[in-house]
Scaffold this active site. Structure first.
Site, PDB file in Angstrom:
ATOM      1  N   ASP A 113       4.149   4.491  -0.125  1.00  0.00           N
ATOM      2  CA  ASP A 113       4.432   4.140   1.262  1.00  0.00           C
ATOM      3  C   ASP A 113       3.420   4.877   2.126  1.00  0.00           C
ATOM      4  O   ASP A 113       3.565   6.063   2.410  1.00  0.00           O
ATOM      5  CB  ASP A 113       5.862   4.541   1.623  1.00  0.00           C
ATOM      6  CG  ASP A 113       6.195   4.268   3.085  1.00  0.00           C
ATOM      7  OD1 ASP A 113       5.272   3.968   3.871  1.00  0.00           O
ATOM      8  OD2 ASP A 113       7.376   4.387   3.450  1.00  0.00           O
ATOM      9  N   LYS A 167       1.522   1.335  11.296  1.00  0.00           N
ATOM     10  CA  LYS A 167       0.910   2.308  12.200  1.00  0.00           C
ATOM     11  C   LYS A 167      -0.545   1.998  12.545  1.00  0.00           C
ATOM     12  O   LYS A 167      -0.822   1.134  13.361  1.00  0.00           O
ATOM     13  CB  LYS A 167       1.029   3.727  11.621  1.00  0.00           C
ATOM     14  CG  LYS A 167       2.406   4.106  11.128  1.00  0.00           C
ATOM     15  CD  LYS A 167       3.449   4.162  12.232  1.00  0.00           C
ATOM     16  CE  LYS A 167       4.783   4.661  11.696  1.00  0.00           C
ATOM     17  NZ  LYS A 167       5.860   4.564  12.682  1.00  0.00           N
ATOM     18  N   TYR A 209      11.632   8.299   4.152  1.00  0.00           N
ATOM     19  CA  TYR A 209      12.111   7.171   4.948  1.00  0.00           C
ATOM     20  C   TYR A 209      11.139   6.011   4.801  1.00  0.00           C
ATOM     21  O   TYR A 209       9.943   6.155   5.070  1.00  0.00           O
ATOM     22  CB  TYR A 209      12.223   7.577   6.424  1.00  0.00           C
ATOM     23  CG  TYR A 209      12.729   6.486   7.328  1.00  0.00           C
ATOM     24  CD1 TYR A 209      14.062   6.098   7.294  1.00  0.00           C
ATOM     25  CD2 TYR A 209      11.876   5.865   8.231  1.00  0.00           C
ATOM     26  CE1 TYR A 209      14.534   5.099   8.142  1.00  0.00           C
ATOM     27  CE2 TYR A 209      12.343   4.869   9.079  1.00  0.00           C
ATOM     28  CZ  TYR A 209      13.670   4.487   9.029  1.00  0.00           C
ATOM     29  OH  TYR A 209      14.128   3.494   9.859  1.00  0.00           O
TER      30      TYR A 209
END
Length: 424
Positions: A239, A267, A144
């Protein structure tokens, strides 16, 4: 456990918010029951609207690596907020953040701040296309990269949780330019490269997957992707929205010893504030406007509150590298304890772990890709989730999400978690 206030809030929320939540997995649709509405958090604990206390294994999906409401981070945000929350103009903080990241991460010469991991991944793919002059990308099933159109083809995370296989609103053209392969399956990647010679701009991958549970790359897989990209003039994008600054000061690139051409972040670099970034080799990044013609912009990019929260967090991590050792030791201890407990239940299970990421899969098969993750016993996971929740252990409300440990977790927290697994 009394959660009447959360139930009231969820009913109220559904009247004005689609599904009652602003991110789908929060709705508890996969595991059933009522989502908890959180009032506050401190250290390793969450407190819901009814005052119940939980040991937290989500850590806001990764960024709270130091624990919630860390005193230095909170103080830095408070002091900065007094100077205003946004300017829409450059600040020295953006330079300091960029210098920190490029100084800690291998193979990142220039970096551009954005406001989310989704935006970072979307921009990195656009840049790869602009740099190579090619259109197609390869992504991996169950990975994702945010909710941009290109990434919602066979994606993990919330889509897998809600069993959404195709997403209305994504055009056929976009879908055709997104090629997919199973994670850890090198022949499948090689076949796509052979089938579309000279058409593939980028391969984007979670170096350690966190959106179908924690799934570790098999030996040689990422190295082979690097070789393919070098040979075929394809941009390799890592990613690292989840793994960046969580697995090591230099993220997965440092931990695994593999260089990517472009890397995306989120994050941890925001210390819990909305932020993302993408960066990489100078000759690629110089194609981003205003230096080049690949356009990307954002009014809140480099927001001063997000920058100061991230700078404070990264400085603590940089100055205290033992935090990574401590986190790994805690995760290893939790793994061993859960393994011992679940082995006594005579129920098939697999525990995957890498660094401070861990997940439990109720299956008797190794979990190495999305297909094997999907074979897990979801009903058993849901029972386990609610059993743990009743005992004050807050896990991701989906079998397709990694757990994230934070360094505020104490030995007592870990022992209580292991003990709770006996009853779950």
């Amino acid at each position: 456990m009394d959660i009447h206030k959360s139930k009231e809030l969820f009913l109220r929320a559904q009247k004005t918010i689609p599904g009652g939540v602003n991110s789908p997995v929060r709705a508890f649709r996969s595991v059933g029951g009522t989502p908890l509405f959180i009032r506050k958090a401190k250290g390793s604990y969450l407190y819901d609207a009814d005052g119940n206390k939980y040991i937290d294994y989500i850590a806001s999906w990764g960024p709270m690596i130091l624990g919630h409401a860390h005193e230095q981070v909170v103080k830095a945000i408070q002091e900065r907020a007094a100077l205003s929350t946004s300017y829409g103009a450059p600040t020295e903080l953006e330079i300091e953040m960029a210098e920190l990241i490029t100084g800690m991460v291998p193979n990142v010469d220039l970096i551009r701040m954005v406001s989310s991991g989704t935006e970072a991944c979307m921009s990195a793919v656009r840049l790869a296309r602009g740099f190579t002059g090619k259109n197609k990308i390869i992504k991996f099933e169950g990975h994702y990269h945010g909710h941009a159109d290109s990434f919602l083809v066979k994606a993990g995370s919330g889509l897998a949780t809600l069993q959404i296989q195709t997403v209305p609103g994504i055009t056929v053209g976009v879908a055709q330019d997104t090629l997919t392969a199973p994670f850890n399956n090198l022949p499948a990647v090689e076949e796509l490269v052979k089938k579309y010679p000279g058409e593939i701009a980028a391969i984007i991958v979670e170096p350690v997957a966190g959106n179908m549970g924690c799934v570790v790359p098999e030996k040689g897989f990422l190295e082979s992707l690097r070789t393919i990209c070098d040979k075929e003039n394809i941009i390799l994008i890592f990613d690292e929205v989840m793994t960046g600054f969580r697995l090591a000061p230099g993220g997965a690139q440092e931990k695994l010893g593999i260089r990517a051409d472009l890397v995306t972040y989120g994050k941890v670099i925001g210390g819990g504030m909305p932020v993302g970034a993408f960066g990489g080799r100078k000759e690629i990044m110089e194609h981003i406007a205003p230096l080049g013609k690949v356009y990307q912009a954002g009014t809140l990019s480099g927001n001063p509150l997000a920058m100061i929260a991230g700078i404070t967090t990264l400085k603590i991590l940089k100055e205290n590298p033992s935090i990574y050792t401590e986190l790994e030791e805690k995760t290893r201890y939790l793994h061993a304890g859960l393994d011992e407990v679940l082995s006594k239940k005579n129920i098939p299970f697999v525990i995957n772990r890498f660094g401070s990421m861990i997940s439990i899969h109720f299956t008797n098969h190794p979990v190495k890709d999305f297909e094997t993750s999907s074979l897990s016993n979801m009903e058993r996971f849901n029972e386990f989730f609610h059993g743990m929740l009743e005992q004050g252990i807050y896990l991701p409300p989906s079998a397709f999400e990694s757990w994230f440990l934070n360094n505020a977790l104490s030995a007592r927290d870990l022992d209580e978690t292991i003990e709770a697994a006996y009853q779950a």
